[in-house]
Scaffold this motif. Structure first.
Motif, mmCIF file in Angstrom:
data_model
loop_
_atom_site.group_PDB
_atom_site.id
_atom_site.type_symbol
_atom_site.label_atom_id
_atom_site.label_comp_id
_atom_site.label_asym_id
_atom_site.label_seq_id
_atom_site.Cartn_x
_atom_site.Cartn_y
_atom_site.Cartn_z
ATOM 1 N N GLU A 117 18.307 -33.820 -19.042
ATOM 2 C CA GLU A 117 17.023 -34.166 -18.458
ATOM 3 C C GLU A 117 16.711 -35.656 -18.543
ATOM 4 O O GLU A 117 15.774 -36.135 -17.917
ATOM 5 C CB GLU A 117 15.890 -33.359 -19.112
ATOM 6 C CG GLU A 117 15.691 -33.617 -20.588
ATOM 7 C CD GLU A 117 16.510 -32.686 -21.448
ATOM 8 O OE1 GLU A 117 17.495 -32.116 -20.934
ATOM 9 O OE2 GLU A 117 16.165 -32.519 -22.627
ATOM 10 N N ASP A 139 20.725 -31.319 -14.532
ATOM 11 C CA ASP A 139 19.602 -30.741 -15.287
ATOM 12 C C ASP A 139 19.758 -29.251 -15.503
ATOM 13 O O ASP A 139 18.886 -28.611 -16.094
ATOM 14 C CB ASP A 139 18.285 -31.010 -14.543
ATOM 15 C CG ASP A 139 18.220 -30.277 -13.208
ATOM 16 O OD1 ASP A 139 19.312 -30.003 -12.642
ATOM 17 O OD2 ASP A 139 17.115 -29.965 -12.749
ATOM 18 N N HIS A 175 13.686 -25.316 -15.216
ATOM 19 C CA HIS A 175 12.289 -25.616 -15.554
ATOM 20 C C HIS A 175 12.181 -26.969 -16.275
ATOM 21 O O HIS A 175 12.871 -27.213 -17.257
ATOM 22 C CB HIS A 175 11.729 -24.515 -16.452
ATOM 23 C CG HIS A 175 10.263 -24.657 -16.719
ATOM 24 N ND1 HIS A 175 9.302 -24.327 -15.782
ATOM 25 C CD2 HIS A 175 9.586 -25.115 -17.801
ATOM 26 C CE1 HIS A 175 8.105 -24.555 -16.292
ATOM 27 N NE2 HIS A 175 8.251 -25.032 -17.510
ATOM 28 N N ASP A 176 11.333 -27.839 -15.769
ATOM 29 C CA ASP A 176 11.069 -29.138 -16.389
ATOM 30 C C ASP A 176 9.810 -29.712 -15.776
ATOM 31 O O ASP A 176 9.850 -30.380 -14.747
ATOM 32 C CB ASP A 176 12.256 -30.088 -16.182
ATOM 33 C CG ASP A 176 12.078 -31.412 -16.926
ATOM 34 O OD1 ASP A 176 10.980 -31.644 -17.466
ATOM 35 O OD2 ASP A 176 13.041 -32.204 -16.955
ATOM 36 N N LYS A 177 8.642 -29.447 -16.399
ATOM 37 C CA LYS A 177 7.370 -29.893 -15.839
ATOM 38 C C LYS A 177 7.254 -31.410 -15.770
ATOM 39 O O LYS A 177 6.535 -31.949 -14.938
ATOM 40 C CB LYS A 177 6.207 -29.343 -16.671
ATOM 41 C CG LYS A 177 5.789 -27.938 -16.295
ATOM 42 C CD LYS A 177 4.465 -27.582 -16.942
ATOM 43 C CE LYS A 177 3.959 -26.231 -16.445
ATOM 44 N NZ LYS A 177 2.639 -25.903 -17.023
ATOM 45 N N SER A 178 7.956 -32.100 -16.670
ATOM 46 C CA SER A 178 7.830 -33.559 -16.699
ATOM 47 C C SER A 178 8.576 -34.229 -15.551
ATOM 48 O O SER A 178 8.350 -35.401 -15.266
ATOM 49 C CB SER A 178 8.360 -34.110 -18.031
ATOM 50 O OG SER A 178 9.766 -33.876 -18.149
ATOM 51 N N ARG A 179 9.467 -33.489 -14.910
ATOM 52 C CA ARG A 179 10.247 -34.067 -13.798
ATOM 53 C C ARG A 179 10.239 -33.103 -12.614
ATOM 54 O O ARG A 179 11.100 -32.238 -12.510
ATOM 55 C CB ARG A 179 11.682 -34.346 -14.229
ATOM 56 C CG ARG A 179 11.829 -35.424 -15.281
ATOM 57 C CD ARG A 179 13.255 -35.921 -15.353
ATOM 58 N NE ARG A 179 14.219 -34.841 -15.570
ATOM 59 C CZ ARG A 179 15.527 -34.987 -15.420
ATOM 60 N NH1 ARG A 179 16.027 -36.128 -15.019
ATOM 61 N NH2 ARG A 179 16.341 -33.978 -15.658
#
Length: 350
Positions: A117, A139, A175-179
């Motif tokens: 990530e 990712d 899943h990766d809310k920051s990206r």
């Protein structure tokens, strides 16, 4: 004779050092080796700049070239009172160059081995006619690329950006809310987090979107917007349009022909991932257009009524013989092979 010597600025020296490193990388000729020796002997600043530039250049050919130019001294070359001749100094310089390059390589490898990530990744993935690819991205997201398709991937620490340039692709997003994970096609972007969706070009700037899991936000990429509405319950009319799992639409600036799908419908739409194509009564001309995405073979239908004849069934991708057999036996459509890549279809005689 002009004995006035112009001093180079630090920036000039750095530029010259970078130029020498690039030359070392592709290999020096005999005249360039002499010129480099002269340049290095002029100033300690030149030697230091070369070492600094080399530390940023991840290519061992540079090291090999310098090692050849400045070999390590033998014990006989040492002078009295512990002093060392010029060749010894160059030997030490080469040793420091080894260390500098090694440090640069270690730093770069360490950066590349950080968790996915955080890694910056740029790549291009494409398929030929009749080819499909399954790719796991940096990712952990999965990309399924259909026939004759192209995507570019650009991951940074703040975003995951894909461009669908051609064809069809299915995305299973890690899943990766920051990206946020955004796919651009034509005039629109589709943004998702922890989602799966399929996109297929149907026109130069129009694509068909099927959301198979989660939700996505469809936006006009030429309008300023934020990602806030994707993760909140706030209205998104001014941002774009949310689409949810089980929905299908055509997107060309606006979201049109939006409809709900059953799981069977979704499975049929994605049958290409298992090497199959499913038709449910489409006109023959539409069937042939879809088949044509997977093969260089082209079909000619001169009878207008035949173009509109409805066709249904499961067909294996690239199996032209199976298709022709099914058309003849099930739909009373005969064929003639004009060339290896050209087939004439016509109504079978009674």
């Amino acid at each position: 004779m002009n004995n006035i010597r112009q001093f180079s600025s630090k920036e000039d020296i750095q530029e010259q050092a970078c130029l020498w490193i690039s030359r070392l990388d592709r290999g020096l000729n005999s005249d360039e080796k002499v010129a480099l020796d002269v340049w290095l002997s002029e100033s300690n600043a030149h030697r230091q700049a070369l070492l600094d530039a080399a530390s940023l250049w991840d290519d061992m050919s540079v090291l090999n070239e310098l090692s050849g130019l400045f070999p390590q001294p033998t014990s006989r070359q040492r002078t009295k009172k512990g002093s060392m001749p010029k060749t010894a100094v160059w030997g030490i310089a080469a040793t420091f160059l080894v260390m500098a390059i090694a440090v640069g390589v270690v730093v770069q490898r360490t950066w590349l081995n950080t968790p996915p990530e955080l890694a910056a990744v740029s790549q291009k993935v494409q398929t030929g006619v009749g080819e499909q690819k399954n790719v796991t991205l940096a990712d952990g997201s999965k990309l399924h690329l259909n026939t004759n398709s192209i995507v570019t991937v650009d991951f940074s620490s703040t975003g995951r950006n894909i461009v669908l340039l051609k064809g069809e692709a299915h995305f299973e997003v890690a899943h990766d809310k920051s990206r946020p994970f955004s796919v651009t096609a034509g005039n629109n972007t589709v943004t998702a987090v922890g989602t799966a969706f399929n996109m297929q070009y149907v026109d130069d700037n129009a694509f068909e979107l099927v959301v198979t899991d989660g939700k996505v936000l469809v936006k006009d990429r030429f309008k300023a917007s934020s990602n806030e509405s994707l993760f909140t319950k706030r209205p998104v009319a001014e941002e774009g349009l949310l689409m949810f799992a089980g929905e299908k639409a055509t997107v060309q600036g606006k979201v049109e022909a939006r409809e709900s799908m059953t799981q069977n419908d979704i499975d049929d739409d994605l049958a290409w991932q298992q090497g199959m194509i499913v038709f449910k009564g489409e006109p023959l001309e539409a069937v042939l257009a879809e088949i044509g995405r997977y093969t260089p073979v082209r079909f000619n239908v001169s009878d207008e009524s035949l173009r509109k004849r409805r066709v249904a069934g499961y067909f294996k991708v690239g199996d032209i013989e199976g298709l022709l057999s099914a058309l003849k036996n099930s739909f009373n459509i005969d064929y003639e092979k004009v060339t290896e890549t050209s087939i004439e279809l016509k109504i079978a005689k009674s």
